[in-house]
Structures are given as structure tokens and as C-alpha cells.
Design a protein around this motif. Structure first.
Motif, PDB file in Angstrom:
ATOM      1  N   GLN A   1      -0.424  -8.678 -10.117  1.00 30.92           N
ATOM      2  CA  GLN A   1      -0.991  -7.987 -11.267  1.00 30.92           C
ATOM      3  C   GLN A   1      -2.323  -7.330 -10.920  1.00 30.92           C
ATOM      4  N   LEU A   2      -3.152  -8.007 -10.149  1.00 37.21           N
ATOM      5  CA  LEU A   2      -4.426  -7.443  -9.717  1.00 37.21           C
ATOM      6  C   LEU A   2      -4.209  -6.174  -8.897  1.00 37.21           C
ATOM      7  N   CYS A   3      -3.287  -6.221  -7.951  1.00 35.83           N
ATOM      8  CA  CYS A   3      -3.036  -5.050  -7.098  1.00 35.83           C
ATOM      9  C   CYS A   3      -2.508  -3.874  -7.905  1.00 35.83           C
ATOM     10  N   VAL A   4      -1.578  -4.133  -8.822  1.00 34.05           N
ATOM     11  CA  VAL A   4      -1.056  -3.059  -9.670  1.00 34.05           C
ATOM     12  C   VAL A   4      -2.193  -2.439 -10.478  1.00 34.05           C
ATOM     13  N   SER A   5      -3.036  -3.269 -11.067  1.00 34.70           N
ATOM     14  CA  SER A   5      -4.154  -2.762 -11.880  1.00 34.70           C
ATOM     15  C   SER A   5      -5.121  -1.928 -11.050  1.00 34.70           C
ATOM     16  N   GLU A   6      -5.473  -2.411  -9.870  1.00 36.85           N
ATOM     17  CA  GLU A   6      -6.422  -1.684  -9.031  1.00 36.85           C
ATOM     18  C   GLU A   6      -5.838  -0.365  -8.547  1.00 36.85           C
TER      19      GLU A   6
ATOM     20  N   LEU B   1     -10.568  -5.382  -2.807  1.00 38.09           N
ATOM     21  CA  LEU B   1      -9.771  -6.462  -3.406  1.00 38.09           C
ATOM     22  C   LEU B   1      -8.331  -6.400  -2.916  1.00 38.09           C
ATOM     23  N   LEU B   2      -7.756  -5.205  -2.930  1.00 33.19           N
ATOM     24  CA  LEU B   2      -6.394  -5.018  -2.442  1.00 33.19           C
ATOM     25  C   LEU B   2      -6.273  -5.478  -0.997  1.00 33.19           C
ATOM     26  N   ASP B   3      -7.229  -5.107  -0.181  1.00 30.00           N
ATOM     27  CA  ASP B   3      -7.241  -5.481   1.228  1.00 30.00           C
ATOM     28  C   ASP B   3      -7.361  -6.996   1.397  1.00 30.00           C
TER      29      ASP B   3
ATOM     30  N   LEU C   1      -1.157  -8.798   2.290  1.00 28.48           N
ATOM     31  CA  LEU C   1      -0.886  -9.014   3.710  1.00 28.48           C
ATOM     32  C   LEU C   1      -1.180  -7.742   4.493  1.00 28.48           C
ATOM     33  N   ARG C   2      -0.840  -6.616   3.885  1.00 28.94           N
ATOM     34  CA  ARG C   2      -1.114  -5.300   4.467  1.00 28.94           C
ATOM     35  C   ARG C   2      -0.952  -4.275   3.362  1.00 28.94           C
ATOM     36  N   TRP C   3      -1.530  -3.093   3.578  1.00 26.62           N
ATOM     37  CA  TRP C   3      -1.403  -2.012   2.606  1.00 26.62           C
ATOM     38  C   TRP C   3      -1.533  -0.687   3.344  1.00 26.62           C
ATOM     39  N   GLY C   4      -1.119   0.372   2.670  1.00 31.31           N
ATOM     40  CA  GLY C   4      -1.213   1.682   3.290  1.00 31.31           C
ATOM     41  C   GLY C   4      -0.877   2.791   2.314  1.00 31.31           C
ATOM     42  N   VAL C   5      -0.772   3.997   2.864  1.00 31.27           N
ATOM     43  CA  VAL C   5      -0.495   5.197   2.073  1.00 31.27           C
ATOM     44  C   VAL C   5       0.581   5.997   2.784  1.00 31.27           C
ATOM     45  N   ARG C   6       1.576   6.440   2.040  1.00 34.19           N
ATOM     46  CA  ARG C   6       2.587   7.383   2.550  1.00 34.19           C
ATOM     47  C   ARG C   6       2.420   8.686   1.787  1.00 34.19           C
ATOM     48  N   ARG C   7       2.311   9.773   2.526  1.00 33.40           N
ATOM     49  CA  ARG C   7       2.217  11.090   1.890  1.00 33.40           C
ATOM     50  C   ARG C   7       3.565  11.777   1.945  1.00 33.40           C
TER      51      ARG C   7
ATOM     52  N   CYS D   1       1.375  -1.993  -1.075  1.00 34.29           N
ATOM     53  CA  CYS D   1       0.856  -3.212  -0.471  1.00 34.29           C
ATOM     54  C   CYS D   1       1.942  -4.274  -0.484  1.00 34.29           C
ATOM     55  N   ASP D   2       1.872  -5.161   0.503  1.00 30.08           N
ATOM     56  CA  ASP D   2       2.764  -6.299   0.606  1.00 30.08           C
ATOM     57  C   ASP D   2       1.957  -7.555   0.344  1.00 30.08           C
ATOM     58  N   LEU D   3       2.518  -8.429  -0.474  1.00 30.72           N
ATOM     59  CA  LEU D   3       1.857  -9.689  -0.816  1.00 30.72           C
ATOM     60  C   LEU D   3       2.779 -10.843  -0.475  1.00 30.72           C
ATOM     61  N   GLY D   4       2.183 -12.026  -0.326  1.00 33.62           N
ATOM     62  CA  GLY D   4       2.966 -13.236  -0.117  1.00 33.62           C
ATOM     63  C   GLY D   4       3.692 -13.607  -1.385  1.00 33.62           C
ATOM     64  N   GLU D   5       4.125 -14.826  -1.477  1.00 33.23           N
ATOM     65  CA  GLU D   5       4.878 -15.259  -2.662  1.00 33.23           C
ATOM     66  C   GLU D   5       4.114 -14.957  -3.927  1.00 33.23           C
ATOM     67  N   ALA D   6       4.862 -14.473  -4.918  1.00 38.48           N
ATOM     68  CA  ALA D   6       4.269 -14.131  -6.207  1.00 38.48           C
ATOM     69  C   ALA D   6       4.063 -15.373  -7.050  1.00 38.48           C
TER      70      ALA D   6
END
Length: 106
Positions: A18-23, A80-82, A86-92, A101-106
């Protein structure tokens, strides 16, 4: 409302997702503009991992990881996202970008 929908989609508590989606959505509103059409995807994966993707229509406004000072009002969202992912990035793509972003267990 979006945070609640994410929780319902994942079937329980998922504060980091939820934090990552909000940010990520907040960055679109702040840097691309309020009312910008977005697509939000939250997908479960192997090993309890969750991928969050937010796609908007501005391929030029790329996120930049900043190191905010104590008195800065902005610049902490991607930090915060970082920190929680686990990792994050941008695809254009042509006429759009996707921040993910990829996160561990929700």
C-alpha cells in the motif's frame, strides 16, 4: 480508497504494498499532473513476491531517487520505495512509462 482496494485485492494486511502504490501514484500526481490517467497493477508472484506497477502517459517525467535533508518537504517517496522494495525501476514505452517495484511477501 486505492490503498483499501489493494488490501482487498491481496486479501489482507499489506502495508508495504500500500505504501509503494501510494508513493508511486503521488509521484504521478506531483510530477505529471493531477487527473493524469494511470494504470495500477498489483500482481502476486512466486515465493510470495508482489509486483506493483504504475503506468502513466508521460515518458519524459522520469523518477529520480533523491536524498532529502531533514528540512526538505519533498524527495522521500522514492527513498521509501527503495527501502521497502527488493528492487524497483522504470520501463519507458512509446508515449508512456511504467514505474515498478518488487516486494517480499505481502
Amino acid at each position: 480508497m486505492l490503498r483499501q482496494r489493494v488490501r482487498e485485492h491481496l486479501g489482507g494486511p499489506c502495508a508495504e504494498v500500500q505504501l509503494c502504490v501510494s508513493e508511486m501514484l503521488g509521484n504521478v500526481i506531483r510530477h505529471v499532473g493531477e487527473g493524469t490517467p494511470v494504470v495500477v497493477r498489483v500482481c502476486g508472484g512466486a515465493g510470495g513476491r508482489v509486483r506493483v506497477e504504475v503506468t502513466d502517459s508521460d515518458a519524459r517525467a522520469l523518477p529520480v531517487l533523491l536524498r532529502a535533508g531533514g528540512d526538505d518537504e519533498y524527495g522521500r517517496g522514492l527513498a521509501l520505495l527503495d527501502a521497502v522494495s527488493l528492487r524497483w525501476g522504470v520501463r519507458r514505452g512509446e508515449g508512456h512509462k511504467t514505474v515498478w517495484c518488487d516486494l517480499g511477501e505481502a
